[in-house]
Scaffold this motif. Sequence first.
Motif, PDB file in Angstrom:
ATOM      1  N   ALA A  35      29.441  54.891 -11.645  1.00 23.47           N
ATOM      2  CA  ALA A  35      29.336  56.198 -11.620  1.00 23.47           C
ATOM      3  C   ALA A  35      30.752  56.571 -12.064  1.00 23.47           C
ATOM      4  O   ALA A  35      30.601  57.708 -13.060  1.00 23.47           O
ATOM      5  CB  ALA A  35      29.200  56.983 -10.348  1.00 23.47           C
ATOM      6  N   GLY A  86      23.553  65.820  -3.427  1.00 21.75           N
ATOM      7  CA  GLY A  86      22.890  64.524  -3.365  1.00 21.75           C
ATOM      8  C   GLY A  86      21.500  64.490  -3.070  1.00 21.75           C
ATOM      9  O   GLY A  86      20.854  65.318  -2.448  1.00 21.75           O
ATOM     10  N   ASN A 239      27.840  62.678  -8.564  1.00 27.33           N
ATOM     11  CA  ASN A 239      27.229  61.155  -8.362  1.00 27.33           C
ATOM     12  C   ASN A 239      28.459  60.308  -8.102  1.00 27.33           C
ATOM     13  O   ASN A 239      28.424  59.682  -6.820  1.00 27.33           O
ATOM     14  CB  ASN A 239      26.726  60.588  -9.516  1.00 27.33           C
ATOM     15  CG  ASN A 239      25.590  59.597  -9.450  1.00 27.33           C
ATOM     16  OD1 ASN A 239      25.165  59.406  -8.248  1.00 27.33           O
ATOM     17  ND2 ASN A 239      25.392  58.715 -10.413  1.00 27.33           N
TER      18      ASN A 239
END
Lengths: 290, 135
Positions: A35, A86, A239
């Motif tokens: 990420a 998230g 992320n």
Amino acid sequence: MASLKDMRVRIASTKATQKITKAMQMVAASKLRRAQTAAEAARPYADKMSAVISNIAGAAAGSPGAPALLAGTGRDQVHLLLVCTGERGLSGAFNSSIVRLARERALALMAQGKEVKFFCVGRKGYEQLRRQFDKQIVEHLDLRSVRQLGFVNAEDIAKKVLARFEAGEFDVCTLFYSRFRSVIAQIPTAQQIIPLVVEEGTAASTTSYEYEPEEDEILTRLLPRNLAVQIFRALLENNASFYGAQMSAMDNATRNAGEMIRKQTLVYNRTRQAQITKELIEIISGAEAV
Amino acid sequence: MATFHFDLVSPEKLAFSGEVDQVDIPGVEGDFGVLAGHAPVVAAIRPGILTVTTAGRHEKIIVLGGLAEVSEKGLTVLADVATSLDELDRAQFAETIAEMEEGLKEHEGGELDLAIERLDHYKSIQQQLSSTAMH
């Protein structure tokens, strides 16, 4: 008091939990690396984009024909809060700290008599905001099925936001996400994206460019695109932050489980020894009596 | 031959970075070549093929729109999507075109014009692709 068998079972279950949190920590660590690279790879584009825009926009912002995305609608009555969170939990305070920031902003705006609408990206934020602002959530989007975040996802969100803006549903749009500083530091951030805030002085270059086609035409092409870029960047930062938060949360959990196992084993051994001593005393006093 | 710095960035990654001799860019108002010492320009790009020349070697990259900026530091291209010619999945590209043709019915007015324009650009890329394949 719990029997020895009960204690053995409890220690075993704590050990099993520790194994799970340890595994989650390691998975999060490897995903975090991916990420992070993705977030870093997207940076040059976003940086360059804002540099070009602030170059052109500096000149265009003052003129009366400036696009609404840059100049705004002239009002700030209706606010849209675009809250990116998230999809999963078990990540410490990651989701709730973003939601808290958005909630505080919303309450402050409502106290000023403004109207607030929500656009939730991510399941967790939606679930938390729904309790308080159910009627104000105009849209929510799940990115659960998305394996690899691509630019298309951001474009999709940008299109939806733009459609609402063009329909005159809101005047100001603010983006909420968590900026990735390091594994232990993720900073919940609010960023106004409509109307665009041009950072002064970042691109105060002396070069005078030639524009092809005209400046305002480039600007009208660029502004919607910039929106998608900003959202994409926020999603990537989010992320990375998510995995960072999850990693440190799971690291904590593993450490706590270890501590718990240590304490439980201590109590278990004490009890066991006490029982042996008790049995010995019984045998000895029995033998003496004979 | 003098070289200059060229960065090709797409939203997802830095696709190319290095010293090059010449870059030919498909601009919205016509193709143009950039050599070292080019005057500062900001230009919008239409979907097309971008040619990078390094030491006599040509590399063709497909860009689907974007923005080119020439400054004294060199050339930066912000491409919407950049794929090198070899990596492109031709079948998928043809499929995208077919999808766009289907989608035309849904558009109206100015949007329809834009969609048709975009489709034409895609088709011209496809034509160039098939003509280079025959050589």
